[in-house]
Scaffold this active site. Structure first.
Site, PDB file in Angstrom:
ATOM      1  N   GLU A   1       0.809  -1.428   0.297  1.00  0.00           N
ATOM      2  CA  GLU A   1      -0.218   0.365   0.180  1.00  0.00           C
ATOM      3  C   GLU A   1       0.508   1.605   0.204  1.00  0.00           C
ATOM      4  O   GLU A   1       0.459   2.010  -1.209  1.00  0.00           O
ATOM      5  CB  GLU A   1      -1.300   0.173   1.021  1.00  0.00           C
ATOM      6  CG  GLU A   1      -2.067  -0.798   1.273  1.00  0.00           C
ATOM      7  CD  GLU A   1      -1.651  -1.871   1.241  1.00  0.00           C
ATOM      8  OE1 GLU A   1      -0.894  -2.827   1.193  1.00  0.00           O
ATOM      9  OE2 GLU A   1      -2.958  -3.134   1.131  1.00  0.00           O
TER      10      GLU A   1
ATOM     11  N   HIS B   1      -9.492  -4.827  11.890  1.00  0.00           N
ATOM     12  CA  HIS B   1     -10.189  -4.408  10.473  1.00  0.00           C
ATOM     13  C   HIS B   1     -11.459  -3.448  10.725  1.00  0.00           C
ATOM     14  O   HIS B   1     -12.088  -4.278   9.754  1.00  0.00           O
ATOM     15  CB  HIS B   1      -9.919  -5.568   9.891  1.00  0.00           C
ATOM     16  CG  HIS B   1      -9.333  -6.416   9.518  1.00  0.00           C
ATOM     17  ND1 HIS B   1      -7.970  -7.231   9.916  1.00  0.00           N
ATOM     18  CD2 HIS B   1      -8.635  -6.876   8.059  1.00  0.00           C
ATOM     19  CE1 HIS B   1      -7.463  -7.331   9.584  1.00  0.00           C
ATOM     20  NE2 HIS B   1      -7.785  -7.055   7.876  1.00  0.00           N
TER      21      HIS B   1
END
Lengths: 328, 420
Positions: free
Chosen positions: A60, A129
């Site tokens: 990322e 998450h």
């Protein structure tokens, strides 16, 4: 107007803008051959090919930087994070580079990159998450933070982000909203940033809510309406820029305000709105403003605990009762 | 010529081990020069040791001997096939005739390197006087890298640098006025006083910035290279960073992506041996940064960063490869900074002896040797120095006299306006 899911509205926004402008490309993990981890990019690879629908390795920080660099020299990248939770490993690129290059260059280099992906808790995906990152990214001048709650807003705002916006955009989709259906606009129906939308009119309490929490607010408004409390539910849609005028105007009418958001309560956009309203509408207020957010805890796994941490309709109803001094 | 070095130590030895085509770690190619280490470890060093102040050092007679000069044309020779012997290399070096043909080129390099040296000395002075604030990372000692790289690039190529960015920006064509005014925090600065020392930008020269977070610019360079591949615009990107940056994620992710997508980008590590105050042997598991390239599908090459001709030759080769679709390269420039990490760092972590030794390879001294070999007189160089002195003093005066940075610029440089 066509009826579409939130997911398809996003896909069409990208599809239409990629048709329109060769400079637009999509990059991210599993966006191409896999058709998107949440199927938001379904069919884009077949139409636009690997040059413009680019599967990236799990890096990322690297591909966020690629998007920023490409934007600096004239492309219009859409960088997908599989979820915004993973943007934390790209945080330096977003904060130190994307949000500041225009400023550091003395206003010479705009960075028209769009970062998008699902935001917030899903179901029982636990501590790492489940972040709602709106409060975090809204902190930084130089970023635009967009968080659509409806399919129409999703499409119209994403098209604006891609087509017109010369600055980096943090585009926060609702992980639990992808299947939601609603009417959507056409290929040239763009929704400007900085314009709130009134989802329900009312005269007693202003309830400001965005993203998934917009629906908790609407449900709570229906619940209290049975007791004669009429809520005005406003979705700011973009947190930077923030349509503070619309919020203040509503509070001046209702004299009471509840803010509902999923992000953590310490600081954040809710706190910012409280501050602005008490400064700009102090005389209009008949009660302290109350925020309803996630509880100040890392997200637990167990279902019974998770539902205690996230904002719920019940907690919004309680807040509305509190600002109206109503009996529950 | 293809030379391979097993280790840093081997690389510094005059007779380099040569081998076949393997690109395995520990065998980074040495590019750029046949200019024997042997010669630079000879009398020249001794002579220079007497005059460590490179800016004013004049080459001794010994230094001016033709055999001391580097002939640094990048020559591509078939890998592994009968590498030139030391004798052959020697023969190829120091031809007065060859360097004479590069007289103007060398003068240009000297001019720019001297400008950077004097600019940096003046910025240190401005800092000491309290006219320049913040952090100040000087390029003194590394001038040949920035100037050699710029010489190998086209105007439209993109360049990124870390926070040690003044020298590279000047090499790329930024005016000393705009640079000094930025340090002084003035509206006429290259970033209108918003960036300061670490954030020089010069879009007209495609200098896309100085970046303050170690390694943060490396993915951006992969991004501009991605654009070049996407649009087939024929440009290459060069991204500079220090040896310390090769330990951070941005370096690894960017090289991984660039190698995967064969992007037209050159990653240039300016290995000045210290990651702030920590020597490289305490920060890196490998002795040569170049060895980190093959793991990402790109060649790692080593270049002597104190010699502008070697830098230029090395870069010319790998830039050409990138421009013609051959993908990225990791280049390790062996260099050294003569000052501390930043202006506030007295650099106690290294010995005077070490610094003295390294100053013998001062890029300006090395360049002077080339110039002497090319038949340039001390008088000519003195005249150039005088010219540059005027340029730098004018830059200081310009910075002093310029308007302070403006509030309205600050307030309007947060978001780019919507296009009409």
């Amino acid at each position: 107007m066509a009826v579409q899911t939130y997911r398809d509205a996003l896909r069409d926004a990208m599809y239409e803008e990629m048709e329109r402008d060769e400079r637009v490309f999509l990059m991210g993990e599993e966006v191409g051959h896999y058709q998107g981890a949440y199927k938001v990019s379904q069919g884009l690879l077949e139409r636009f090919g690997e040059r413009r629908v680019v599967d990236a390795p799990i890096a990322e920080g690297g591909f966020a930087g690629v998007g920023i660099g490409a934007a600096m020299v004239g492309l219009k990248p859409i960088i997908e994070f599989m979820t915004w939770n993973f943007s934390f490993v790209a945080f330096d690129q977003i904060v130190s580079n994307a949000s500041k290059i225009f400023q550091m260059s003395g206003g010479a280099i705009p960075v028209p990159v769009v970062f998008r992906g699902p935001n917030g808790a899903a179901r029982q995906v636990a501590a790492q998450h489940s972040h709602s990152v709106d409060g975090l990214y809204a902190h930084f001048p130089g970023l635009q933070v967009v968080i659509p709650s409806t399919p129409a807003d999703a499409k119209g705002l994403l098209k604006t982000a891609i087509r017109d916006e010369p600055n980096p955009v943090i585009f926060l989709e609702g992980e639990t909203l992808y299947g939601l259906k609603g009417e959507v606009g056409g290929a040239d129906d763009l929704i400007p940033f900085g314009k709130a939308r009134i989802g329900r009119e009312g005269s007693d309490v202003t309830v400001i809510a965005w993203g998934r929490c917009y629906y908790e607010a609407l449900s709570a408004a229906e619940a209290v309406a049975e007791r004669g409390i009429e809520c005005e539910v406003i979705d700011p849609r973009t947190l930077r820029p923030l349509d503070i005028d619309a919020l203040v105007t509503s509070v001046e009418k209702t004299h009471r305000c509840v803010i509902v958001h999923e992000h953590l309560p310490y600081g954040g956009v809710g706190a910012e709105i409280v501050d602005q309203i008490q400064r700009f509408a102090f005389d209009a207020l008949d009660a302290p403003i109350i925020r309803v957010g996630s509880r100040d805890l890392p997200m637990p796994y167990a279902s019974n605990l998770e539902s205690l941490v996230l904002p719920t309709v019940e907690r919004v109803v309680e807040a509305i009762e509190a600002v109206t001094y109503a009996e529950s | 010529m293809v030379e391979r070095a097993q280790t840093n130590a081997a690389k510094r030895a005059p007779a380099r081990k040569t081998s076949g085509g393997s690109k395995a770690a520990g065998s980074a190619r040495v590019l750029g020069a046949s200019a024997g280490k042997k010669s630079t470890k000879g009398k020249g060093d001794k002579a220079q040791a007497k005059a460590p102040d490179a800016a004013s050092a004049k080459p001794s007679d010994a230094q001016r001997k033709p055999k001391e000069a580097a002939e640094a044309k990048a020559t591509k020779r078939s890998k592994g096939a009968g590498e030139p012997s030391a004798a052959k290399r020697k023969k190829a070096t120091g031809s007065r005739g060859k360097l004479a043909g590069r007289r103007d080129e060398l003068l240009g390099y000297f001019r720019k390197m001297y400008e950077i040296r004097r600019f940096e000395e003046e910025s240190a002075r401005g800092y000491a006087q309290g006219k320049i604030g913040g952090f100040l990372h000087l390029y003194i000692g590394q001038e040949a890298v920035g100037v050699g790289i710029s010489a190998a690039l086209e105007q439209e190529d993109y360049l990124f640098q870390s926070y040690r960015d003044h020298g590279v920006a000047l090499a790329r064509g930024m005016s000393a006025n705009a640079a000094m005014a930025e340090l002084y925090g003035k509206d006429t600065g290259c970033s209108r006083g918003l960036g300061g020392s670490m954030h020089f930008f010069d879009v007209a020269n495609n200098f896309l910035g100085g970046y303050g977070i170690v390694g943060g610019q490396i993915p951006l360079a992969a991004g501009t290279a991605f654009k070049s591949k996407y649009t087939q615009d024929g440009r290459v990107t060069v991204c500079l960073f220090g040896d310390g940056a090769t330990n951070i994620a941005g370096f690894h992710e960017a090289l991984s992506l660039a190698g995967l997508w064969k992007l037209p980008v050159i990653f240039v590590c300016e290995n000045n041996e210290y990651s702030m105050g920590t020597p490289m042997h305490r920060t890196s598991p490998v002795k040569d940064i170049a060895d980190k390239g093959p793991g990402y599908g790109m060649e790692g090459v080593i270049c002597e960063g104190h010699d502008v001709l070697q830098v230029k030759a090395c870069m010319a080769e790998v830039v050409e490869r990138a421009r013609t679709g051959g993908g990225p390269t990791l280049v390790e420039m062996k260099t050294y900074r003569f000052r501390g990490h930043s202006i506030s760092d007295p650099a106690k972590y290294r010995t005077d002896e070490e610094v003295k030794t390294r100053k013998a390879q001062d890029p300006l001294v090395v360049c002077r040797k080339h110039l002497a070999a090319a038949g340039v007189s001390d008088e000519e160089l003195a005249a150039i120095e005088e010219e540059i002195e005027a340029v730098v003093q004018a830059a200081v005066a310009f910075a002093e006299d310029s308007e302070p940075a403006k509030v309205e610029v600050m307030e309007n440089a947060v978001y780019a306006p919507l296009e009409a």
